[in-house]
Write a protein that holds these residues in place. Structure first.
Motif, short mmCIF file in Angstrom:
data_model
loop_
_atom_site.label_atom_id
_atom_site.label_comp_id
_atom_site.label_asym_id
_atom_site.label_seq_id
_atom_site.Cartn_x
_atom_site.Cartn_y
_atom_site.Cartn_z
N ASN A 111 2.30 1.72 -3.49
CA ASN A 111 1.27 2.21 -4.30
C ASN A 111 1.04 3.69 -4.30
O ASN A 111 0.56 4.49 -5.02
CB ASN A 111 -0.15 1.52 -4.17
CG ASN A 111 -0.28 0.13 -4.88
OD1 ASN A 111 0.01 0.13 -5.92
ND2 ASN A 111 -0.77 -0.72 -4.18
N MET A 112 1.20 4.26 -2.97
CA MET A 112 1.09 5.64 -2.56
C MET A 112 2.08 6.50 -3.24
O MET A 112 2.19 7.31 -3.86
CB MET A 112 0.98 5.86 -1.04
CG MET A 112 -0.14 6.15 -0.43
SD MET A 112 -0.07 6.81 1.28
CE MET A 112 0.79 5.41 1.88
N GLN A 166 0.72 -1.24 0.02
CA GLN A 166 0.09 0.11 0.00
C GLN A 166 0.95 1.29 -0.12
O GLN A 166 0.22 2.26 -0.61
CB GLN A 166 -0.90 -0.10 1.28
CG GLN A 166 -2.04 -1.02 1.03
CD GLN A 166 -2.93 -0.93 2.26
OE1 GLN A 166 -3.36 -0.08 2.79
NE2 GLN A 166 -3.49 -2.20 2.66
N LYS A 167 2.03 1.12 0.76
CA LYS A 167 2.83 2.36 0.79
C LYS A 167 3.47 2.56 -0.61
O LYS A 167 3.60 3.79 -1.17
CB LYS A 167 4.17 2.32 1.84
CG LYS A 167 3.31 2.46 3.21
CD LYS A 167 4.53 2.36 4.40
CE LYS A 167 3.91 2.56 5.61
NZ LYS A 167 5.23 2.38 6.69
N LYS A 174 4.16 5.39 -5.85
CA LYS A 174 4.24 5.37 -7.44
C LYS A 174 5.64 5.44 -7.68
O LYS A 174 6.55 4.71 -7.16
CB LYS A 174 3.40 6.18 -7.91
CG LYS A 174 1.90 5.89 -7.94
CD LYS A 174 0.86 6.58 -8.76
CE LYS A 174 -0.36 5.97 -8.96
NZ LYS A 174 -1.13 5.81 -7.50
#
Ligand code: FEO
Length: 163
Positions: A142-143, A139-140, A145
């Motif tokens: 994905n944040m 998730q990190k 990018k």
């Protein structure tokens, strides 16, 4: 004495855990190659944990009077396109391992092997933690990018694992 069927399944799980260690070590090596030393450190620690998971099974099989029979490990993938791809693969691999543990518990229940069922409870809790850890990193990533600042900072954060 442990049932032959259960013994075979537990020996199979030693292979799964050792393969996990091998896979995460391969991810570590790929990260080293790409100068993500923090991600590499995290994966090396994860690899060590997997060996511990295998060794717990090794100890248990011996305690129950069974023979540990090691199996061949396949060649793991050696390169991933990005840290996100690698951690996402790790997360999916952990989901696979959770499925293996669930199957082992079903086997123990079907055989009325209470001792093995209780032994495996530790792995149930461990899998909740392992899935959560890898999913949080996914998730990190994905944040973050493609932000090189973000990757630099997360790499530094994960470098502290095992200190
Ligand atoms: Fe031993 Fe990460 O499962």
């Amino acid at each position: 004495m442990i049932a032959e069927k259960m013994l075979k399944a537990l020996n199979g799980q030693i292979r799964e855990e050792m393969y996990s260690a091998y896979l995460y070590l391969s991810m570590a090596a790929d990260f080293e190659d790409k100068n993500f030393s923090g991600f590499a450190q995290w994966m090396k620690e994860q690899s060590k944990e997997e060996i511990n998971h295998a060794m717990k099974l090794y100890g248990y099989i011996n305690e129950r009077g069974g023979n540990v029979e090691l199996q061949a490990l396949g060649k793991p993938q050696g390169s991933w396109d990005s840290p996100l791809k690698a951690f996402d693969a790790a997360y999916h691999h952990e989901q696979h391992i959770t499925g293996c543990i669930d199957k082992l518990i079903k086997e123990a229940r079907d055989l009325g092997d209470n001792a093995t069922e209780i032994f495996l409870q530790w792995y149930v809790s461990e899998q909740v933690e392992e899935e959560d850890q890898t999913d949080t990193i996914v998730q990190k990533l994905n944040m973050i990018k493609d932000s090189s600042n973000g990757l630099y900072m997360l790499d530094r954060e994960l470098s502290h694992r095992g200190e």
